[in-house]
Scaffold this motif. Structure first.
Motif, mmCIF file in Angstrom:
data_model
loop_
_atom_site.group_PDB
_atom_site.id
_atom_site.type_symbol
_atom_site.label_atom_id
_atom_site.label_comp_id
_atom_site.label_asym_id
_atom_site.label_seq_id
_atom_site.Cartn_x
_atom_site.Cartn_y
_atom_site.Cartn_z
ATOM 1 N N GLU A 65 0.807 -1.223 0.000
ATOM 2 C CA GLU A 65 0.000 0.000 0.000
ATOM 3 C C GLU A 65 0.840 1.271 0.000
ATOM 4 N N PHE A 66 2.049 1.220 0.506
ATOM 5 C CA PHE A 66 2.905 2.401 0.522
ATOM 6 C C PHE A 66 3.861 2.435 -0.666
ATOM 7 N N ASN A 67 4.141 1.285 -1.254
ATOM 8 C CA ASN A 67 5.023 1.181 -2.419
ATOM 9 C C ASN A 67 4.310 0.367 -3.493
ATOM 10 N N PRO A 68 3.330 0.949 -4.156
ATOM 11 C CA PRO A 68 2.455 0.135 -4.998
ATOM 12 C C PRO A 68 3.036 -0.298 -6.341
ATOM 13 N N ALA A 69 3.973 0.484 -6.907
ATOM 14 C CA ALA A 69 4.393 0.175 -8.270
ATOM 15 C C ALA A 69 5.840 0.582 -8.520
ATOM 16 N N VAL A 70 6.498 -0.175 -9.355
ATOM 17 C CA VAL A 70 7.894 0.095 -9.724
ATOM 18 C C VAL A 70 7.996 1.454 -10.412
ATOM 19 N N GLY A 71 8.984 2.235 -9.993
ATOM 20 C CA GLY A 71 9.192 3.539 -10.592
ATOM 21 C C GLY A 71 8.266 4.621 -10.088
ATOM 22 N N GLN A 72 7.325 4.240 -9.215
ATOM 23 C CA GLN A 72 6.357 5.198 -8.674
ATOM 24 C C GLN A 72 6.395 5.216 -7.159
ATOM 25 N N CYS A 73 7.524 4.744 -6.600
ATOM 26 C CA CYS A 73 7.704 4.665 -5.159
ATOM 27 C C CYS A 73 9.191 4.514 -4.871
ATOM 28 N N PRO A 74 9.608 4.646 -3.605
ATOM 29 C CA PRO A 74 11.039 4.532 -3.291
ATOM 30 C C PRO A 74 11.609 3.125 -3.405
ATOM 31 N N ALA A 75 10.775 2.091 -3.412
ATOM 32 C CA ALA A 75 11.282 0.716 -3.463
ATOM 33 C C ALA A 75 11.991 0.442 -4.787
ATOM 34 N N LEU A 76 12.950 -0.473 -4.746
ATOM 35 C CA LEU A 76 13.733 -0.863 -5.923
ATOM 36 C C LEU A 76 14.344 0.342 -6.625
ATOM 37 N N PRO A 77 15.083 1.178 -5.910
ATOM 38 C CA PRO A 77 15.643 2.394 -6.515
ATOM 39 C C PRO A 77 16.580 2.077 -7.676
ATOM 40 N N GLY A 78 16.386 2.798 -8.775
ATOM 41 C CA GLY A 78 17.232 2.646 -9.954
ATOM 42 C C GLY A 78 16.763 1.589 -10.938
ATOM 43 N N LEU A 79 15.854 0.717 -10.529
ATOM 44 C CA LEU A 79 15.432 -0.379 -11.409
ATOM 45 C C LEU A 79 14.666 0.151 -12.622
ATOM 46 N N ALA A 80 13.755 1.090 -12.398
ATOM 47 C CA ALA A 80 12.947 1.617 -13.502
ATOM 48 C C ALA A 80 13.800 2.384 -14.502
ATOM 49 N N GLU A 81 14.856 3.035 -14.010
ATOM 50 C CA GLU A 81 15.735 3.768 -14.921
ATOM 51 C C GLU A 81 16.497 2.807 -15.838
ATOM 52 N N ARG A 82 16.881 1.658 -15.301
ATOM 53 C CA ARG A 82 17.611 0.686 -16.112
ATOM 54 C C ARG A 82 16.691 -0.086 -17.032
ATOM 55 N N TRP A 83 15.493 -0.430 -16.522
ATOM 56 C CA TRP A 83 14.534 -1.180 -17.322
ATOM 57 C C TRP A 83 13.187 -0.446 -17.322
ATOM 58 N N PRO A 84 13.040 0.550 -18.190
ATOM 59 C CA PRO A 84 11.810 1.367 -18.203
ATOM 60 C C PRO A 84 10.535 0.567 -18.435
ATOM 61 N N HIS A 85 10.643 -0.593 -19.070
ATOM 62 C CA HIS A 85 9.429 -1.370 -19.341
ATOM 63 C C HIS A 85 8.795 -1.895 -18.062
ATOM 64 N N LEU A 86 9.529 -1.836 -16.929
ATOM 65 C CA LEU A 86 8.978 -2.302 -15.659
ATOM 66 C C LEU A 86 8.182 -1.231 -14.916
ATOM 67 N N VAL A 87 8.216 0.002 -15.396
ATOM 68 C CA VAL A 87 7.507 1.090 -14.722
ATOM 69 C C VAL A 87 6.011 0.763 -14.633
ATOM 70 N N GLY A 88 5.475 0.900 -13.455
ATOM 71 C CA GLY A 88 4.053 0.639 -13.237
ATOM 72 C C GLY A 88 3.729 -0.782 -12.849
ATOM 73 N N ARG A 89 4.710 -1.695 -12.925
ATOM 74 C CA ARG A 89 4.464 -3.072 -12.494
ATOM 75 C C ARG A 89 4.287 -3.108 -10.978
ATOM 76 N N SER A 90 3.436 -3.989 -10.508
ATOM 77 C CA SER A 90 3.099 -4.038 -9.086
ATOM 78 C C SER A 90 4.313 -4.435 -8.237
ATOM 79 N N TYR A 91 4.391 -3.812 -7.080
ATOM 80 C CA TYR A 91 5.380 -4.152 -6.062
ATOM 81 C C TYR A 91 4.591 -4.722 -4.888
ATOM 82 N N PHE A 92 4.996 -5.907 -4.408
ATOM 83 C CA PHE A 92 4.194 -6.639 -3.437
ATOM 84 C C PHE A 92 4.806 -6.588 -2.043
ATOM 85 N N ASN A 93 3.929 -6.596 -1.042
ATOM 86 C CA ASN A 93 4.361 -6.661 0.347
ATOM 87 C C ASN A 93 4.602 -8.113 0.729
ATOM 88 N N ALA A 94 5.668 -8.354 1.487
ATOM 89 C CA ALA A 94 6.047 -9.722 1.843
ATOM 90 C C ALA A 94 5.471 -10.184 3.173
#
Length: 283
Positions: free
Chosen positions: A129-158
């Motif tokens: 709920e606090f980090n809902p999507a790649v590239g749209q939250c602080p989680a996985l920093p730098g990943l969206a810049e390297r692989w832009p096609h992942l932007v908006g993909r869901s980020y899940f709570n463990a």
């Protein structure tokens, strides 16, 4: 569950809340499995006794070291024991499915329901709920810049996971590869490592948000950023699982006494009273 010495009492509270929402017959068929890197033998005995008195038909606990590759990018209130969740094996579980439950959640409904819709080769998880999507939250920093096609993909709570046992080995191996090859993208420790594997494998099966709702009133006491981040009204209280993320935990005296914290503390008092009746303590 995965429990270290600091989390024994919260784990018992969580376990009691799970039991309270399972029919007696289902509890008898259910197995409680615990991995720990810090419980003493006496504490383990307390946990086993409590689980059996709650009506669970089977209990087992193993001491296990976290993976050597563990990356602790955030140690504010989390220990390396958080990586133990990837250590479960089919032989240890002796059941066809694993429902992993964090020790800082309060269960208020039947958490077995997602298993009915879980595909055979998928891991069930709820979008964070606090980090809902790649590239749209602080989680996985730098990943969206390297692989832009992942932007908006869901980020899940463990904090809540549903898994067929056939997926435990692939998950463990995938997380290990993520820790070795994607260390620079890890911000939220094992949760980021899990998401790196889920993104690369396509193994995620989205579970309904009610099975991992965050308790947010504690954060609203300190500002309105939660209202900007959440994709639901902050007043919604339909969680089958209420997750107390962050450093302020409901068993701590300094934690704000929100409505959900008060409900949790009632469960904690029942747990302590139960332990008192059988003459044992949780510390």
């Amino acid at each position: 569950m995965c429990v270290d010495a600091r989390y024994l009492l919260p784990a018992l509270v969580t376990l009691g809340s799970v039991a309270g929402h399972l029919p007696v017959a289902d509890r008898r068929e259910s197995a409680v499995r615990v991995l720990t890197n810090g419980l003493s033998p006496g504490q383990a005995a307390v946990m086993e006794s409590f689980a059996r008195r709650c009506g669970f038909g089977s209990f087992d606990l193993r001491w296990q070291a976290p993976p050597r590759e563990s990356v602790m990018a955030d140690t504010a209130y989390i220990s390396v024991a958080t990586y133990l969740r990837f250590g479960f094996t089919p032989g240890f579980l002796d059941r066809p499915f694993l429902i992993y439950v964090d020790a800082d959640v309060h269960v208020r409904g039947d958490i077995s329901a997602p298993l009915a819709r879980l595909p055979e080769h998928r891991i069930g998880a709820v979008q964070d709920e606090f980090n809902p999507a790649v590239g749209q939250c602080p989680a996985l920093p730098g990943l969206a810049e390297r692989w832009p096609h992942l932007v908006g993909r869901s980020y899940f709570n463990a904090g809540m996971l549903w898994a067929p046992t056939v997926m435990l080995a692939p998950m463990r191996a995938g997380v290990q590869r993520a820790l070795i090859g994607g260390r620079e993208y890890i911000k939220h420790n094992d949760q980021c490592a899990l998401n790196l594997w889920l993104l690369s494998s396509g193994a995620a099966h989205p579970v309904e948000p009610v099975f991992n709702r965050f308790e947010v009133d504690r954060f609203l006491d300190r500002g309105d950023w939660v209202r900007r981040v959440l994709r639901r009204p902050v007043t919604r209280r339909d969680g089958h699982v209420v997750h107390f993320v962050g450093s302020q935990k409901p068993w701590m005296r300094a934690c704000p006494g929100t409505e959900d914290v008060r409900v949790y503390r009632r469960q904690m008092r029942r747990t302590l009273a139960h332990l008192g009746r059988v003459g044992v303590g949780a510390r």
